[in-house]
Scaffold this motif. Structure first.
Motif, PDB file in Angstrom:
ATOM      1  N   ALA A  48       0.863  -1.220   0.086  1.00 44.92           N
ATOM      2  CA  ALA A  48      -0.169  -0.070  -0.038  1.00 44.92           C
ATOM      3  C   ALA A  48       0.884   1.287   0.041  1.00 44.92           C
ATOM      4  N   LEU A  49       1.780   1.245   0.841  1.00 46.06           N
ATOM      5  CA  LEU A  49       2.849   2.412   0.727  1.00 46.06           C
ATOM      6  C   LEU A  49       3.598   2.730  -0.461  1.00 46.06           C
ATOM      7  N   ALA A  50       3.820   1.550  -1.128  1.00 41.72           N
ATOM      8  CA  ALA A  50       4.439   1.713  -2.643  1.00 41.72           C
ATOM      9  C   ALA A  50       3.527   2.377  -3.553  1.00 41.72           C
ATOM     10  N   LEU A  51       2.425   1.635  -3.334  1.00 39.71           N
ATOM     11  CA  LEU A  51       1.343   2.187  -4.427  1.00 39.71           C
ATOM     12  C   LEU A  51       0.861   3.869  -4.170  1.00 39.71           C
ATOM     13  N   LEU A  52       0.970   4.314  -2.985  1.00 35.80           N
ATOM     14  CA  LEU A  52       0.411   5.512  -2.680  1.00 35.80           C
ATOM     15  C   LEU A  52       1.492   6.741  -2.744  1.00 35.80           C
ATOM     16  N   PHE A  53       2.719   6.254  -2.344  1.00 29.68           N
ATOM     17  CA  PHE A  53       3.609   7.140  -1.955  1.00 29.68           C
ATOM     18  C   PHE A  53       3.981   8.149  -3.031  1.00 29.68           C
ATOM     19  N   PRO A  54       4.112   7.943  -4.421  1.00 32.90           N
ATOM     20  CA  PRO A  54       4.432   8.636  -5.514  1.00 32.90           C
ATOM     21  C   PRO A  54       3.024   9.632  -5.431  1.00 32.90           C
ATOM     22  N   VAL A 150      -5.468   7.084 -18.428  1.00 29.28           N
ATOM     23  CA  VAL A 150      -4.564   8.152 -17.839  1.00 29.28           C
ATOM     24  C   VAL A 150      -5.199   9.469 -18.102  1.00 29.28           C
ATOM     25  N   ALA A 151      -5.845   9.737 -19.275  1.00 30.65           N
ATOM     26  CA  ALA A 151      -6.508  10.918 -19.567  1.00 30.65           C
ATOM     27  C   ALA A 151      -7.688  11.291 -18.773  1.00 30.65           C
ATOM     28  N   LEU A 152      -8.427  10.309 -18.507  1.00 33.32           N
ATOM     29  CA  LEU A 152      -9.766  10.176 -17.859  1.00 33.32           C
ATOM     30  C   LEU A 152      -9.352  10.544 -16.158  1.00 33.32           C
ATOM     31  N   TYR A 153      -8.203  10.146 -15.596  1.00 34.54           N
ATOM     32  CA  TYR A 153      -7.861  10.487 -14.650  1.00 34.54           C
ATOM     33  C   TYR A 153      -7.226  11.795 -14.254  1.00 34.54           C
ATOM     34  N   LEU A 154      -6.518  12.095 -15.399  1.00 37.00           N
ATOM     35  CA  LEU A 154      -5.981  13.604 -15.237  1.00 37.00           C
ATOM     36  C   LEU A 154      -7.027  14.632 -15.508  1.00 37.00           C
ATOM     37  N   ILE A 155      -8.113  14.269 -16.141  1.00 32.82           N
ATOM     38  CA  ILE A 155      -9.358  15.424 -16.285  1.00 32.82           C
ATOM     39  C   ILE A 155     -10.135  15.262 -15.042  1.00 32.82           C
ATOM     40  N   VAL A 156     -10.279  14.196 -14.323  1.00 31.92           N
ATOM     41  CA  VAL A 156     -11.193  14.378 -13.086  1.00 31.92           C
ATOM     42  C   VAL A 156     -10.393  14.341 -11.808  1.00 31.92           C
ATOM     43  N   ALA A 157      -9.227  13.662 -11.471  1.00 32.33           N
ATOM     44  CA  ALA A 157      -8.569  13.872 -10.539  1.00 32.33           C
ATOM     45  C   ALA A 157      -7.153  14.554 -10.403  1.00 32.33           C
ATOM     46  N   GLY A 158      -7.065  15.195 -11.686  1.00 37.30           N
ATOM     47  CA  GLY A 158      -5.548  15.912 -11.712  1.00 37.30           C
ATOM     48  C   GLY A 158      -4.413  15.026 -11.762  1.00 37.30           C
ATOM     49  N   PRO A 159      -3.277  15.481 -11.762  1.00 36.00           N
ATOM     50  CA  PRO A 159      -1.785  14.768 -11.970  1.00 36.00           C
ATOM     51  C   PRO A 159      -1.792  13.736 -10.943  1.00 36.00           C
ATOM     52  N   ILE A 160      -2.648  13.964  -9.719  1.00 36.23           N
ATOM     53  CA  ILE A 160      -2.316  12.953  -8.775  1.00 36.23           C
ATOM     54  C   ILE A 160      -3.192  11.619  -9.109  1.00 36.23           C
ATOM     55  N   GLY A 161      -4.241  11.692  -9.414  1.00 35.22           N
ATOM     56  CA  GLY A 161      -5.034  10.536 -10.094  1.00 35.22           C
ATOM     57  C   GLY A 161      -4.302   9.918 -10.993  1.00 35.22           C
ATOM     58  N   ALA A 162      -3.687  10.557 -11.845  1.00 31.75           N
ATOM     59  CA  ALA A 162      -3.029   9.938 -13.140  1.00 31.75           C
ATOM     60  C   ALA A 162      -1.830   9.312 -12.603  1.00 31.75           C
ATOM     61  N   VAL A 163      -1.068   9.967 -11.730  1.00 34.59           N
ATOM     62  CA  VAL A 163       0.192   9.175 -11.027  1.00 34.59           C
ATOM     63  C   VAL A 163      -0.268   7.820 -10.382  1.00 34.59           C
ATOM     64  N   LEU A 164      -1.425   8.091  -9.356  1.00 30.80           N
ATOM     65  CA  LEU A 164      -1.865   6.872  -8.942  1.00 30.80           C
ATOM     66  C   LEU A 164      -2.077   5.738  -9.634  1.00 30.80           C
ATOM     67  N   TYR A 165      -2.731   6.024 -10.823  1.00 33.77           N
ATOM     68  CA  TYR A 165      -3.261   4.881 -11.768  1.00 33.77           C
ATOM     69  C   TYR A 165      -2.228   4.274 -12.488  1.00 33.77           C
ATOM     70  N   CYS A 166      -1.236   5.170 -12.948  1.00 30.99           N
ATOM     71  CA  CYS A 166       0.171   4.854 -13.598  1.00 30.99           C
ATOM     72  C   CYS A 166       0.859   3.999 -12.650  1.00 30.99           C
ATOM     73  N   LEU A 191     -10.700  -1.712  -9.460  1.00 30.04           N
ATOM     74  CA  LEU A 191     -11.526  -0.812  -8.825  1.00 30.04           C
ATOM     75  C   LEU A 191     -11.366   0.846  -9.688  1.00 30.04           C
ATOM     76  N   LEU A 192     -10.035   0.888  -9.793  1.00 30.07           N
ATOM     77  CA  LEU A 192      -9.841   2.281 -10.597  1.00 30.07           C
ATOM     78  C   LEU A 192     -10.254   1.958 -12.145  1.00 30.07           C
ATOM     79  N   ASP A 193     -10.414   0.870 -12.633  1.00 28.60           N
ATOM     80  CA  ASP A 193     -10.764   0.733 -14.242  1.00 28.60           C
ATOM     81  C   ASP A 193     -12.185   0.565 -14.238  1.00 28.60           C
ATOM     82  N   TRP A 194     -12.937   0.607 -13.285  1.00 34.19           N
ATOM     83  CA  TRP A 194     -14.265   0.238 -13.245  1.00 34.19           C
ATOM     84  C   TRP A 194     -15.110   1.353 -14.015  1.00 34.19           C
TER      85      TRP A 194
END
Length: 283
Positions: A48-54, A150-166, A191-194
């Protein structure tokens, strides 16, 4: 900022000016090797830490830069993150080599490069025609995985959402390629892809054969457990019927058809984002 960042990211990715050392997956590989180990992330807490830290680090940077120099630093951060998240040199190179092998009629090389394109069951393809159709389907899937989501997360959640997804996507691919036993990754990526997979697949419906694809899309989206890949691939296949000559070896027709459909879907997404920006619904 979402529209501007998205356009710049697409332009940079198309021009292929970003060196291999600045590819997002390469940077995440360095991040994983220096801060974590394969043995450490087998535990739920460390994974969880490795996924969330970036994403958490980027959140702090966004907070620090907010409002500085009339938002110039925030804009630069958005653009930088978008450019990094849109990189997928490994898949692009594998696809290029696959097309070159198909053009020269090297069937064995096509099987090899198709395996590099996506870790899936290409080697189980019974003949070159089926392989060509599966590669066409992978084009639709990779277009979602590296552009649409990536584009959808960038639009909805900004760069933080895009980085989390990637980041989650990176560890999911590492788990598949290296056969690692990693907790949380598949469940979180599901869940992120749903929602994004259902939205992006609907774009395929609007860009292709509507009557056929809307039925395939509707049957899949009402099932909560439908995988993102099934939704994307089956909707894309219904939207753009694939065909190839079984007597001619590897055909590029299914690949070209899916590539054209995917490009139309990306253009549609950019147009919708432009309209949302004009009406003030997206910043």
């Amino acid at each position: 900022m979402a529209l501007f960042s998205l356009l710049i990211a697409i332009l940079v990715e198309r021009l292929k000016v970003l060196p291999a050392d600045l590819q997002f997956d390469h940077l995440l590989g360095l991040y994983h090797r220096n801060l974590f180990r394969d043995e450490q992330i087998k535990s739920v807490g460390m994974m969880a830490l490795a996924l969330l830290f970036p994403a958490l680090t980027l959140y702090v940077l966004c907070w620090v830069f907010a409002g500085l120099f009339w938002g110039v630093f925030s804009l630069l951060l958005w653009v930088a993150v978008a450019v990094l998240c849109f990189t997928h040199k490994a898949q692009r190179d594998a696809f290029k080599r696959y097309v070159q092998a198909a053009c020269r009629g090297d069937t064995q090389a096509c099987y090899h490069y198709a395996g590099e394109l996506e870790c899936h069951d290409y080697l189980d393809a019974v003949d070159p025609c089926e392989l060509a159709m599966r590669v066409g389907q992978s084009v639709a899937w990779i277009n979602y995985r590296y552009y649409g989501a990536v584009a959808l997360y960038l639009i909805v959640a900004g760069p933080i959402g895009a980085v989390l997804y990637c980041t989650v996507r990176f560890y999911s691919e590492e788990k598949l390629k290296r056969k690692l036993d990693l907790p949380l990754v598949d469940e979180l990526l599901f869940l992120l892809d749903w929602i994004p997979s259902r939205l992006f697949a609907f774009g395929y419906v609007l860009c292709g054969e509507f009557s056929e694809s809307i039925d395939a899309w509707r049957k899949l989206v009402i099932r909560p457990g439908s995988s993102a890949r099934d939704i994307i691939v089956q909707t894309a296949v219904a939207a753009e019927p694939q065909a190839c000559d079984r007597e001619e070896g590897i055909s590029l027709q299914p690949t070209i058809a899916m590539l054209a459909l995917s490009k139309r879907n990306v253009i549609l997404m950019v147009c919708v984002l432009s309209l949302l920006t004009i009406f003030g619904l997206v910043s």
